[in-house]
Write an enzyme that holds these catalytic residues in place. Sequence first.
Site, PDB file in Angstrom:
ATOM      1  N   LYS A  34       0.826  -1.213   0.000  1.00  0.00           N
ATOM      2  CA  LYS A  34       0.000   0.000   0.000  1.00  0.00           C
ATOM      3  C   LYS A  34       0.856   1.257   0.000  1.00  0.00           C
ATOM      4  O   LYS A  34       0.453   2.273  -0.570  1.00  0.00           O
ATOM      5  CB  LYS A  34      -0.954   0.000   1.198  1.00  0.00           C
ATOM      6  CG  LYS A  34      -2.115  -0.957   1.005  1.00  0.00           C
ATOM      7  CD  LYS A  34      -3.325  -0.567   1.820  1.00  0.00           C
ATOM      8  CE  LYS A  34      -4.500  -1.475   1.510  1.00  0.00           C
ATOM      9  NZ  LYS A  34      -5.636  -1.276   2.408  1.00  0.00           N
TER      10      LYS A  34
ATOM     11  N   LYS B 214      -3.108 -11.414  -6.896  1.00  0.00           N
ATOM     12  CA  LYS B 214      -4.376 -11.513  -6.166  1.00  0.00           C
ATOM     13  C   LYS B 214      -5.446 -10.638  -6.836  1.00  0.00           C
ATOM     14  O   LYS B 214      -5.130  -9.546  -7.315  1.00  0.00           O
ATOM     15  CB  LYS B 214      -4.121 -11.019  -4.733  1.00  0.00           C
ATOM     16  CG  LYS B 214      -5.254 -11.252  -3.774  1.00  0.00           C
ATOM     17  CD  LYS B 214      -4.964 -10.619  -2.420  1.00  0.00           C
ATOM     18  CE  LYS B 214      -5.076  -9.107  -2.468  1.00  0.00           C
ATOM     19  NZ  LYS B 214      -5.232  -8.432  -1.173  1.00  0.00           N
TER      20      LYS B 214
ATOM     21  N   LYS C  62      -9.782  -5.122  -5.540  1.00  0.00           N
ATOM     22  CA  LYS C  62     -10.751  -4.116  -5.972  1.00  0.00           C
ATOM     23  C   LYS C  62     -10.060  -2.841  -6.447  1.00  0.00           C
ATOM     24  O   LYS C  62     -10.660  -2.021  -7.121  1.00  0.00           O
ATOM     25  CB  LYS C  62     -11.760  -3.820  -4.866  1.00  0.00           C
ATOM     26  CG  LYS C  62     -11.163  -3.425  -3.533  1.00  0.00           C
ATOM     27  CD  LYS C  62     -12.198  -3.525  -2.401  1.00  0.00           C
ATOM     28  CE  LYS C  62     -11.507  -3.525  -1.031  1.00  0.00           C
ATOM     29  NZ  LYS C  62     -12.311  -4.071   0.026  1.00  0.00           N
TER      30      LYS C  62
HETATM   31  P1  TYM Z   1     -10.102  -6.375   3.208  1.00  0.00           P
HETATM   32  O1  TYM Z   1     -11.219  -5.404   3.371  1.00  0.00           O
HETATM   33  O2  TYM Z   1      -8.954  -6.027   2.339  1.00  0.00           O
HETATM   34  O3  TYM Z   1     -10.670  -7.753   2.688  1.00  0.00           O
HETATM   35  C1  TYM Z   1     -11.772  -8.381   3.318  1.00  0.00           C
HETATM   36  C2  TYM Z   1     -11.627  -9.879   3.297  1.00  0.00           C
HETATM   37  O4  TYM Z   1     -11.535 -10.339   1.947  1.00  0.00           O
HETATM   38  C3  TYM Z   1     -10.412 -11.204   1.821  1.00  0.00           C
HETATM   39  N1  TYM Z   1      -9.884 -11.082   0.451  1.00  0.00           N
HETATM   40  C4  TYM Z   1      -9.705 -12.119  -0.372  1.00  0.00           C
HETATM   41  N2  TYM Z   1      -9.928 -13.432  -0.209  1.00  0.00           N
HETATM   42  C5  TYM Z   1      -9.660 -14.233  -1.257  1.00  0.00           C
HETATM   43  N3  TYM Z   1      -9.181 -13.797  -2.443  1.00  0.00           N
HETATM   44  C6  TYM Z   1      -8.945 -12.477  -2.652  1.00  0.00           C
HETATM   45  N4  TYM Z   1      -8.493 -12.054  -3.816  1.00  0.00           N
HETATM   46  C7  TYM Z   1      -9.210 -11.575  -1.586  1.00  0.00           C
HETATM   47  N5  TYM Z   1      -9.107 -10.232  -1.437  1.00  0.00           N
HETATM   48  C8  TYM Z   1      -9.519  -9.951  -0.189  1.00  0.00           C
HETATM   49  C9  TYM Z   1      -9.435 -10.708   2.882  1.00  0.00           C
HETATM   50  O5  TYM Z   1      -8.490 -11.696   3.223  1.00  0.00           O
HETATM   51  C10 TYM Z   1     -10.352 -10.370   4.013  1.00  0.00           C
HETATM   52  O6  TYM Z   1     -10.676 -11.527   4.767  1.00  0.00           O
HETATM   53  N6  TYM Z   1      -7.639  -5.683   7.482  1.00  0.00           N
HETATM   54  C11 TYM Z   1      -8.760  -6.383   6.869  1.00  0.00           C
HETATM   55  C12 TYM Z   1     -10.085  -6.029   7.499  1.00  0.00           C
HETATM   56  C13 TYM Z   1     -10.077  -6.187   8.977  1.00  0.00           C
HETATM   57  C14 TYM Z   1     -10.116  -7.415   9.691  1.00  0.00           C
HETATM   58  C15 TYM Z   1     -10.094  -7.045  11.078  1.00  0.00           C
HETATM   59  C16 TYM Z   1     -10.181  -8.743   9.312  1.00  0.00           C
HETATM   60  C17 TYM Z   1     -10.026  -5.162   9.877  1.00  0.00           C
HETATM   61  N7  TYM Z   1     -10.033  -5.695  11.150  1.00  0.00           N
HETATM   62  C18 TYM Z   1     -10.114  -8.020  12.063  1.00  0.00           C
HETATM   63  C19 TYM Z   1     -10.209  -9.704  10.329  1.00  0.00           C
HETATM   64  C20 TYM Z   1     -10.166  -9.344  11.685  1.00  0.00           C
HETATM   65  C21 TYM Z   1      -8.803  -6.000   5.399  1.00  0.00           C
HETATM   66  O7  TYM Z   1      -8.245  -5.022   5.007  1.00  0.00           O
HETATM   67  O8  TYM Z   1      -9.573  -6.812   4.647  1.00  0.00           O
END
Ligand code: TYM
Length: 331
Positions: free
Chosen positions: A115, A197, A200
């Site tokens: 990032k 990966k 979005k």
């Molecule tokens: P975020 O918002 O980037 O993504 C949300 C969830 O989607 C999963 N993910 C994917 N899984 C499979 N293939 C992909 N291409 C893919 N892209 C995204 C992510 O692994 C995630 O599970 N920091 C976290 C949000 C968060 C969080 C937490 C998660 C904040 N606090 C506490 C768990 C526990 C995040 O940025 O996810």
Amino acid sequence: MENNHKIVFSAVQPSGKLTIGNYLGSIKNWIALQEEYQCIYCVADMHAITVRQEPAALRQRTYELVALYMASGLDPEKCTLFVQSHVPAHAQLAWVLNCNTMFGELSRMTQFKDKSAKHADNINAGLFTYPALMAADILLYQTDLVPVGQDQMQHIELTRDVAGRFNSVYSPTFKMPEGLVHRNGAKIMSLSEPQKKMSKSDENTNAFILMLDDRDTIIRKCKRAVTDSEAQVRFGEGKDGINNLMTIYACFTGKTMEEIEKEFEGRGYGDFKLAVGEAVADGLAPIQDEFARLTKDKTYLESVMAKGAEAASRLAGRTMAKVYRKVGFIG
Ligand code: TYM
């Protein structure tokens, strides 16, 4: 909700439109868990501002993500759905954990490296200390299980390290959480560069399928997906594009890789890609319909958020009181 149940916590950032990667890696797997565990699912709006957001758009996406959670099958009667900034304990614990997280640990986080390369004009302190806030999210609820996609596992490992450090310095306070990564769908890859990966924030909109893409768009994107020249629907090495499409198809149809190979034996990639597109569109259609219905009712969404925030605050308050006492704050 019963107290002897294991606690599940997870969150998604409302930082853009959600892809099927987000859905298959996280939300879809949360649904079944609500039948068995005490589940707490959060819209991580505080995480979202680590990159610059347009305030009105952030507010709108926060409503939409709550609606999308419910449209996907999360039931506010069975689990707690809330917005992170509505529960101040997240910010409070994040500060304490910031003081127990090492610079070196944070420097090693691949998401920070990615990032900060992408947003070179805004490498703010929040972007750097973000994993301490994520650790706070998880540890506040004495969480047992954190269902996430593969890319979040490094943050969960860090959460465990920070929890262990706090527990050994101040006496046992936090439960040790475990990441829960689904066998299929933990890492959905880009449709145009299947070594990368699905994200979005990809500039190429053909690289991802959004949960709210319409049927024609989904099918068109699947047809354009990069594959290989073997013309055989087979899961194997060097076939990243096909492996990814097979994974997506498996997630939406419940079929095994062997079943998929059989189904498409002797048929070309054209047939297969169309079938993948149709399966994704069919799987998302009921979610999209329900989403359209729910987003019309802001008052209802606000009532869900308020009820969720109240339940979450109650649970978080217990951990917070302990933490403040242990670090030496006057209660
Ligand atoms: P975020 O918002 O980037 O993504 C949300 C969830 O989607 C999963 N993910 C994917 N899984 C499979 N293939 C992909 N291409 C893919 N892209 C995204 C992510 O692994 C995630 O599970 N920091 C976290 C949000 C968060 C969080 C937490 C998660 C904040 N606090 C506490 C768990 C526990 C995040 O940025 O996810």
